[in-house]
Design a protein around this motif. Structure first.
Motif, short mmCIF file in Angstrom:
data_model
loop_
_atom_site.label_atom_id
_atom_site.label_comp_id
_atom_site.label_asym_id
_atom_site.label_seq_id
_atom_site.Cartn_x
_atom_site.Cartn_y
_atom_site.Cartn_z
N THR A 29 8.08 -2.22 -17.91
CA THR A 29 8.97 -1.07 -17.87
C THR A 29 8.14 0.16 -17.55
OG1 THR A 29 10.68 0.19 -19.06
CG2 THR A 29 8.82 -0.61 -20.35
N GLY A 30 8.72 1.09 -16.82
CA GLY A 30 7.97 2.28 -16.44
C GLY A 30 8.80 3.18 -15.54
N ARG A 31 8.15 4.22 -15.03
CA ARG A 31 8.83 5.19 -14.18
C ARG A 31 8.35 5.07 -12.74
NH1 ARG A 31 8.63 11.06 -16.83
NH2 ARG A 31 9.93 11.44 -14.97
N ALA A 32 9.29 4.98 -11.83
CA ALA A 32 8.95 4.90 -10.42
C ALA A 32 8.22 6.17 -10.00
CB ALA A 32 10.21 4.72 -9.59
N GLY A 33 7.26 6.00 -9.09
CA GLY A 33 6.52 7.15 -8.58
C GLY A 33 5.35 7.56 -9.44
N ARG A 34 5.13 6.86 -10.54
CA ARG A 34 4.02 7.19 -11.44
C ARG A 34 2.96 6.10 -11.42
NH1 ARG A 34 5.33 11.09 -15.35
NH2 ARG A 34 6.89 12.48 -14.44
N GLY A 35 1.77 6.44 -11.88
CA GLY A 35 0.72 5.45 -12.05
C GLY A 35 -0.14 5.25 -10.83
N LEU A 36 -0.98 4.23 -10.91
CA LEU A 36 -1.96 3.91 -9.89
C LEU A 36 -1.30 3.71 -8.52
CD1 LEU A 36 -4.98 2.89 -9.32
CD2 LEU A 36 -4.01 0.60 -9.69
N ARG A 37 -1.89 4.30 -7.48
CA ARG A 37 -1.42 4.05 -6.13
C ARG A 37 -2.00 2.72 -5.65
NH1 ARG A 37 1.18 7.19 -2.70
NH2 ARG A 37 0.69 9.10 -3.85
N LEU A 38 -1.15 1.87 -5.11
CA LEU A 38 -1.55 0.53 -4.70
C LEU A 38 -2.32 0.59 -3.38
CD1 LEU A 38 1.73 -1.43 -5.49
CD2 LEU A 38 -0.13 -0.80 -7.03
N ARG A 39 -3.40 -0.20 -3.33
CA ARG A 39 -4.25 -0.25 -2.15
C ARG A 39 -4.51 -1.69 -1.74
NH1 ARG A 39 -9.49 2.80 -3.99
NH2 ARG A 39 -10.15 2.19 -1.89
N PRO A 40 -4.75 -1.93 -0.46
CA PRO A 40 -5.07 -3.30 -0.03
C PRO A 40 -6.28 -3.84 -0.81
CG PRO A 40 -4.65 -1.92 1.86
CD PRO A 40 -4.69 -0.99 0.67
N GLY A 41 -6.18 -5.10 -1.21
CA GLY A 41 -7.26 -5.71 -1.98
C GLY A 41 -6.99 -5.76 -3.47
N PRO A 86 0.83 -1.21 0.00
CA PRO A 86 0.00 0.00 0.00
C PRO A 86 0.86 1.26 0.00
CG PRO A 86 -0.80 -1.57 1.63
CD PRO A 86 0.50 -2.10 1.14
N GLY A 87 0.45 2.23 -0.81
CA GLY A 87 1.16 3.50 -0.90
C GLY A 87 2.15 3.58 -2.03
N ASN A 88 2.70 2.43 -2.45
CA ASN A 88 3.55 2.44 -3.64
C ASN A 88 2.68 2.62 -4.87
OD1 ASN A 88 5.87 2.07 -2.17
ND2 ASN A 88 5.95 -0.15 -2.48
N ARG A 89 3.32 2.84 -6.00
CA ARG A 89 2.60 3.04 -7.26
C ARG A 89 2.94 1.94 -8.25
NH1 ARG A 89 -0.17 7.73 -7.79
NH2 ARG A 89 0.22 9.37 -6.23
N LEU A 90 2.05 1.79 -9.23
CA LEU A 90 2.25 0.75 -10.24
C LEU A 90 3.58 0.95 -10.96
CD1 LEU A 90 0.35 -1.58 -10.82
CD2 LEU A 90 -0.51 -0.31 -12.79
N GLY A 91 3.95 2.20 -11.20
CA GLY A 91 5.22 2.48 -11.86
C GLY A 91 6.42 1.99 -11.09
N ASP A 92 6.31 1.90 -9.75
CA ASP A 92 7.41 1.37 -8.95
C ASP A 92 7.67 -0.09 -9.31
OD1 ASP A 92 7.48 3.82 -7.60
OD2 ASP A 92 6.11 3.12 -6.05
N ILE A 93 6.59 -0.85 -9.48
CA ILE A 93 6.72 -2.26 -9.87
C ILE A 93 7.33 -2.38 -11.26
CG2 ILE A 93 5.35 -4.29 -10.53
CD1 ILE A 93 3.49 -3.64 -8.17
N GLU A 136 6.05 -15.73 -13.49
CA GLU A 136 4.81 -15.04 -13.14
C GLU A 136 4.23 -15.59 -11.85
OE1 GLU A 136 0.38 -14.17 -15.12
OE2 GLU A 136 1.68 -15.77 -15.91
N HIS A 137 3.72 -14.68 -11.02
CA HIS A 137 2.96 -15.06 -9.83
C HIS A 137 1.74 -14.15 -9.70
CE1 HIS A 137 5.05 -18.26 -7.89
NE2 HIS A 137 6.16 -17.60 -7.65
N THR A 138 0.72 -14.69 -9.07
CA THR A 138 -0.43 -13.88 -8.65
C THR A 138 -0.15 -13.36 -7.24
OG1 THR A 138 -1.99 -15.11 -10.03
CG2 THR A 138 -2.91 -13.91 -8.14
N VAL A 139 -0.31 -12.05 -7.07
CA VAL A 139 0.07 -11.39 -5.82
C VAL A 139 -1.08 -10.51 -5.34
CG1 VAL A 139 1.76 -9.85 -4.73
CG2 VAL A 139 2.47 -11.34 -6.62
N ALA A 140 -1.33 -10.53 -4.05
CA ALA A 140 -2.34 -9.67 -3.44
C ALA A 140 -1.65 -8.59 -2.61
CB ALA A 140 -3.30 -10.48 -2.58
N VAL A 141 -2.07 -7.36 -2.80
CA VAL A 141 -1.63 -6.27 -1.92
C VAL A 141 -2.47 -6.33 -0.65
CG1 VAL A 141 -1.36 -3.77 -1.68
CG2 VAL A 141 -1.02 -4.86 -3.93
#
Length: 259
Positions: free
Chosen positions: A189-201, A145-152, A238-243
């Motif tokens: 590939t992407g830029r850290a700090g950008r994109g959707l903010r990750l939330r539980p669920g 939670p709090g990280n962004r999709l771009g971080d991944i 590949e893995h399925t991952v839950a935040v």
């Protein structure tokens, strides 16, 4: 539209995830010199039938495919990496095999892929397989939670570049839950700090895949199998991952990864 899952729904996805892990463990163990890809496909079909699960691939007909996919596994060899159509091919010593599987159990889905080397492993093949596994673990670590999709996305690309591999941005990870493909798309590939903010669920299939010397792809005449454009070898993890509120929860972790 992004659907956040409750802890109870994630637990139900975990049931599917454990089964996916079980099947991929068996398929990896059976992949040996002299084994036909169709034998692996039929073994997976039998496991799915016995479990009462439902293949997410059977009759899958996206815009990029040619007709409905009539198999339960994607099996890709050497320079093939994604959507590999099982066919009459006998594995040889040194082949690099990727098996990808998604199933639903009681209405909830999990998706995972692994790459194994058949027989004698060349050092450069081990290296690219390990690079995708390293990139996957780096991505999983940031599914908080709090990280962004771009971080991944940036973490996956950073591992690829550190190993000297280019990154394709046409196919990547995705959301999933009630169906195999949901929002959001997760680029490799992407830029850290950008994109959707990750939330539980939020539940994601994270799937780094690399080709040794190109980021371009070509399709086989079957309309499904995707290969590196220059014929260089590939790997896919590949893995399925839950935040969750706490640590990322990997729903498709295999027993061998827990030791």
């Amino acid at each position: 539209m992004i659907e956040l899952k409750t802890p109870e729904e994630i637990a139900r996805m975990h049931v599917a995830g454990r089964f996916v892990a079980e099947v991929l463990t068996e398929i990896g163990g059976l992949a040996d010199v002299g084994v036909n890809l169709l034998d692996l496909e039929h073994h997976a079909r039998a496991m799915i039938r016995r479990r009462g699960a439902e293949s997410c691939y059977w009759d899958y007909a996206p815009s990029f495919g040619r007709g409905p996919f009539r198999n339960v596994l994607c099996l890709a060899v050497n320079d093939a990496v994604l959507h590999g159509l099982p066919h009459d091919y006998v594995l040889r010593d040194g082949d690099v095999l990727t098996a990808d599987l998604a199933v639903g159990i009681d209405g909830w889905v999990a998706d995972s892929a692994r790459t194994v080397i058949v027989g004698t492993a060349a050092e450069e093949d081990l290296r690219i397989v390990h690079a995708t596994e390293e990139a996957l673990e780096a991505a999983i670590a940031l599914a908080r939670p709090g990280n962004r999709l771009g971080d991944i996305s940036a973490a996956i690309a950073a591992v690829a570049h550190r190993h000297g591999y280019p990154v394709n941005d046409q196919f990547g990870g995705h959301g999933l839950g009630r169906t195999m493909h949901e929002d959001p798309h997760v680029s490799n590939t992407g830029r850290a700090g950008r994109g959707l903010r990750l939330r539980p669920g939020l539940t994601l299939a994270l799937e780094p895949w690399f080709a040794r010397t190109t980021d371009r792809i070509v399709y086989d005449p079957d309309g499904w199998t995707i290969r590196s454009a220059d014929g260089s070898r590939t790997a896919h993890s590949e893995h399925t991952v839950a935040v969750t509120e706490d640590a990322p929860l990997v729903l498709t972790r295999r027993e061998s990864e827990l030791r």
